[in-house]
Scaffold this motif. Structure first.
Motif, PDB file in Angstrom:
ATOM      1  N   LEU A 189       0.496  -0.897   0.256  1.00 19.58           N
ATOM      2  CA  LEU A 189      -0.028  -0.357  -0.454  1.00 19.58           C
ATOM      3  C   LEU A 189       1.035   0.977   0.520  1.00 19.58           C
ATOM      4  O   LEU A 189       2.020   1.536   0.976  1.00 19.58           O
ATOM      5  N   ARG A 202      -0.246   1.368   6.231  1.00 21.45           N
ATOM      6  CA  ARG A 202      -0.203   0.045   5.799  1.00 21.45           C
ATOM      7  C   ARG A 202      -0.438  -0.618   7.239  1.00 21.45           C
ATOM      8  O   ARG A 202      -0.983  -1.611   7.616  1.00 21.45           O
ATOM      9  N   GLN A 203       0.243   0.243   8.014  1.00 27.80           N
ATOM     10  CA  GLN A 203       0.636  -0.567   9.362  1.00 27.80           C
ATOM     11  C   GLN A 203      -0.508  -0.771  10.151  1.00 27.80           C
ATOM     12  O   GLN A 203      -0.849  -1.669  10.610  1.00 27.80           O
ATOM     13  N   ILE A 215      -3.738  -1.100   9.197  1.00 26.43           N
ATOM     14  CA  ILE A 215      -4.725  -1.806   8.761  1.00 26.43           C
ATOM     15  C   ILE A 215      -3.827  -2.774   9.072  1.00 26.43           C
ATOM     16  O   ILE A 215      -5.060  -3.557   9.264  1.00 26.43           O
ATOM     17  N   ALA A 216      -2.861  -3.355   9.066  1.00 27.51           N
ATOM     18  CA  ALA A 216      -1.789  -4.955   9.954  1.00 27.51           C
ATOM     19  C   ALA A 216      -2.386  -4.804  10.630  1.00 27.51           C
ATOM     20  O   ALA A 216      -3.192  -6.130  11.227  1.00 27.51           O
ATOM     21  N   GLN A 217      -2.124  -3.860  11.197  1.00 25.60           N
ATOM     22  CA  GLN A 217      -2.703  -4.027  12.917  1.00 25.60           C
ATOM     23  C   GLN A 217      -3.928  -4.536  13.231  1.00 25.60           C
ATOM     24  O   GLN A 217      -4.481  -5.766  14.033  1.00 25.60           O
TER      25      GLN A 217
END
Lengths: 393, 380
Positions: free
Chosen positions: A280, A286-287, A289-291
């Motif tokens: 992304l 991005r981080q 959303i990843a979490q």
């Protein structure tokens, strides 16, 4: 052919013959869910037909006993029915607080007469129920409720006010916590009563929320006469039923934390783009959303584990508080991330270009998830005291 | 998919492991190993007992002398080892090396090693990492073929139990260059082979780790595990399995640190009350408890994913490791903070948990590594 296979085949044929085409369309919004009632809110005429046909077999509530109008199916048969409905894209025929909340409590605490009276009408979608719990002065501290039920021999006279009564303006009957005794501790003297919302003295006023919708009401009782046959369980023992029902409600609200359509990360890439390695474009988002997505995976695994443990006969215990807390916080995070991913597109309030403001309205509505059914802070108190055994003083 | 609950056999295994380890390989035992500057780094006698109970062969198929309990069984034992901070070669030899040999080895290689591992007779360790961070594709160590031998040259660090291993499984490059996933090969190297130099390193968790240098080490082509240059897939699956096992250990570490902390909150008095009555601490403890429940679920889910040959294993393994790194970090940090001054002392045991947790977190990829991989595997 096994009994289950035979059931599958018969169910498949019956669904194909009886599910109206419009009821095979995916549901677009909340209004597409049919809730029944004396004056049902109807988006499409087939909703009522579909409900009646399913109810004729007890399949609106397939796991309830047949003697009370339910389908009388065991969990394997219920599973087959659900699978066949999914296969056809058939919508649930009926959803209501009667099914999800009052029904389980009636089955556990209700008298035989009460079960006979109310459960079949819930199955058929004839009566829509609402829940009278919170009061202006009794929110998180629910047990301090003051709505009073005075003993008049064969009936009570109820006076007081409820708030945050979901869909009271559409409901036909209410299950309600009232105080029948003031002498003991606040948890004692609470009784659980059922009454018709058309009884003289009941009035309702919807509350408009920050999201623009009005799912909740203020409900007023002014000398409302409630026959004692409508007392559920023992007088003064209503708190036990209330706690049991709150557990159900928490699980229902926690369910919002489950997976929702296209995973957010994929949607973000589609909306905002990715770099040459497929990441992304914005690494901070991005981080985040990843979490979030990691937590939806672990939450999903937890729902599955607790479900399997319950099936294996290991108690759920205060796990519903963990669900409620975690699921609602997760849902709030998802809604905040929707705003980040869609930017301006998520801030519209009205108009086709903003899909009627769906993203912004859902986002605002989600703020209530960690308040209704017991705030996140109340859930943490419950975990502290009932699971960890931490003291008050 | 199997239900996410433990069956009777698994519950028994878990309970017997808990009892055995608390009795024989507790935190106090680790302290003693540390304070006596034990060269061995673990108790051979207790390792022998573990092997007799079948732990060394727990995930090894019965055909190769193991118990064939699968990784769920191994995970349950690892969790209990986390709770007790038990020092043993279970991670290096059973979780990692035996798995890699099973993944890549041929029948003869498996027959030669797996039964010996299952019996607790041989210790084997993976020599993979070369720089401060886990990045297998960055391997630069070389293996060049010379007739029917390979010549290995390179330096490895963070080799678990390096000082006591009988064999190393060494990852070296037979083709390609730094950054390539292809071209990596796995070799079985006896620890006493000429040119193998082992240096024990002293790490924060007082457990066995070393650096191994390979200088013109010659091994037969028969020592190649799998095809030359084709180690990636087997290595990658081994790393997934290893990370799930480490996540199980982290679950034990976190749960134990948390439970000890909650007990302390119920005992310690300040301002005339037990500090566990303060809502500021209660809510932090409850949030952590919720996270621990999530952690327990994802570990169990991931252990199932190994035994069920779930094709989602890479994603689930990274999810499990990332989540457990996060939870272990929080549980051990809160453990120190909530114990206050006493938590800062070497005398108190809570400090041992934070030390071991960080090493396990780092091993085979930390939170950042696995969250990044989780996102990548999720398509963003």
């Amino acid at each position: 052919m096994s009994d289950l296979d035979q059931f599958r085949q018969q169910t498949r044929t019956w669904l194909e013959e009886n599910c109206p085409p419009a009821m095979r369309e995916p549901m677009k919004n909340f209004e597409d869910i049919y809730n029944g009632g004396r004056n049902p809110v109807i988006d499409h005429p087939d909703q009522k037909i579909w409900c009646e046909r399913m109810a004729s077999r007890g399949w609106t509530v397939p796991h309830w006993p047949a003697e009370y109008g339910g389908g009388g199916l065991d969990k394997d048969h219920v599973k087959v029915l659900r699978e066949e409905m999914r296969r056809l894209g058939a919508r649930p025929a009926l959803d209501s607080f009667g099914i999800s909340m009052l029904g389980p409590a009636l089955l556990k605490f209700g008298s035989e007469k009460q079960k006979q009276e109310h459960l079949p009408k819930i199955v058929r979608g004839e009566i829509r129920w609402c829940q009278g719990y919170s009061e202006p002065g009794a929110g998180s501290d629910l047990a301090s409720l003051q709505t009073k039920a005075e003993d008049h021999g064969d009936h009570y006279i109820v006076n007081g006010q409820k708030i945050w009564t979901s869909y009271a303006n559409y409901a036909d009957w209410i299950f309600c916590l009232v105080r029948t005794d003031n002498s003991g501790t606040k948890h004692e003297g609470i009784s659980f009563v059922l009454f018709d919302m058309a009884t003289p003295g009941v009035s309702v006023r919807p509350i408009k929320l920050i999201s623009g919708s009005s799912p909740f009401c203020e409900t007023f009782f002014d000398d409302v006469k409630v026959l004692k046959e409508n007392l559920m369980g023992e007088e003064g023992k209503g708190w036990t039923i209330a706690k049991y029902l709150l557990t159900h409600e928490r699980e229902m609200i926690a369910g919002f934390g489950g997976a929702h359509g296209q995973p957010l990360g994929e949607r973000a890439v589609a909306t905002m783009g990715a770099d040459t390695s497929g990441r992304l474009v914005n690494s901070v988002l991005r981080q985040n959303i990843a979490q979030y997505q990691l937590d939806t995976v672990v939450f999903g695994a937890t729902m599955a584990r607790i479900g399997d443990e319950a099936k294996a006969g290991q108690g759920l215990g205060p796990a519903s508080s963990i669900f409620k807390y975690y699921g609602t916080e997760l849902n709030k995070r998802r809604n905040e991330l929707n705003l980040a991913v869609d930017g301006e597109g998520a801030l519209g309030w009205d108009g086709e270009e903003y899909d009627g403001g769906k993203l912004s309205r859902d986002w605002l509505r989600s703020k209530g998830n960690s308040i209704e059914g017991g705030t996140s802070e109340v859930q943490l108190n419950i975990i502290s005291k009932r699971v960890l055994g931490l003291p008050d003083e | 998919m199997m239900a996410l609950v433990l069956n009777e056999e698994q519950v028994m295994l878990k309970e017997s492991a808990a009892g055995f380890l608390a009795d024989k390989a507790s935190v106090a035992a680790l302290r003693e190993l540390r304070d006596s500057s034990s060269e061995q780094g673990f108790s051979t006698e207790i390792w022998r007992e573990m092997a007799e109970m079948g732990w060394a062969g727990i995930a090894i198929p019965e055909a190769f002398g193991g118990l064939g309990y699968g990784y769920i069984g191994l995970g349950l034992v690892l969790e209990q080892m986390g709770r007790n901070l038990s020092a043993s070669p279970l991670q290096s030899t059973v979780l990692v090396a035996a798995t890699l040999i099973s993944e890549l080895g041929n029948q003869a290689q498996k027959e030669a090693l797996l039964p010996a591992i299952a019996a607790g007779d041989k210790l084997v360790s993976l020599a993979l990492q070369e720089t401060a961070h886990h990045a297998p594709e960055q391997t630069t160590m070389t293996a060049s073929q010379d007739g029917d031998t390979f010549v290995l040259n390179g330096d490895k660090i963070l080799v678990l139990d390096a000082n006591v291993a009988d064999y190393f499984v060494v990852i070296a490059r037979t083709a390609g260059s730094k950054g390539d996933e292809s071209g990596l090969s796995a070799f079985l190297v006896e620890a006493d082979t000429r040119g193998v130099n082992v240096t024990r390193r002293s790490m924060v968790d007082s457990r066995n780790v070393g650096a191994v240098n390979f200088v013109d080490v010659r091994v037969s082509t028969e020592n190649l595990l799998g095809e030359a240059g084709q180690a990636w897939d087997g290595l990658s699956r081994t790393m997934d399995i290893a990370n799930v096992g480490l996540a199980a250990e982290l679950l034990g570490i976190s749960t134990e640190a948390f439970e000890r902390t909650v007990e302390y909150l119920k005992e310690r008095k300040q301002f005339g009350k037990v500090i566990g009555s303060f809502q500021g601490l209660q809510h932090r403890a409850s949030e952590l408890f919720a996270e621990l429940e999530m952690a327990r679920s994802i570990v169990l889910r991931a252990l199932h994913a190994i035994d069920d040959s779930d094709e989602q294993l890479p994603l689930i393994a990274s999810a499990a490791k990332a989540k457990l790194c996060e939870v272990a970090q929080r549980a051990t940090n809160e453990g120190i903070q909530m114990h206050g001054g006493i938590g800062m002392t070497d005398e108190h045991e809570i400090g041992f948990f934070i030390k071991r947790a960080r090493v396990v977190q780092h091993t085979f990829g930390d939170y950042n590594h696995h969250l990044d991989r989780f996102a990548k595997l999720s398509g963003f």
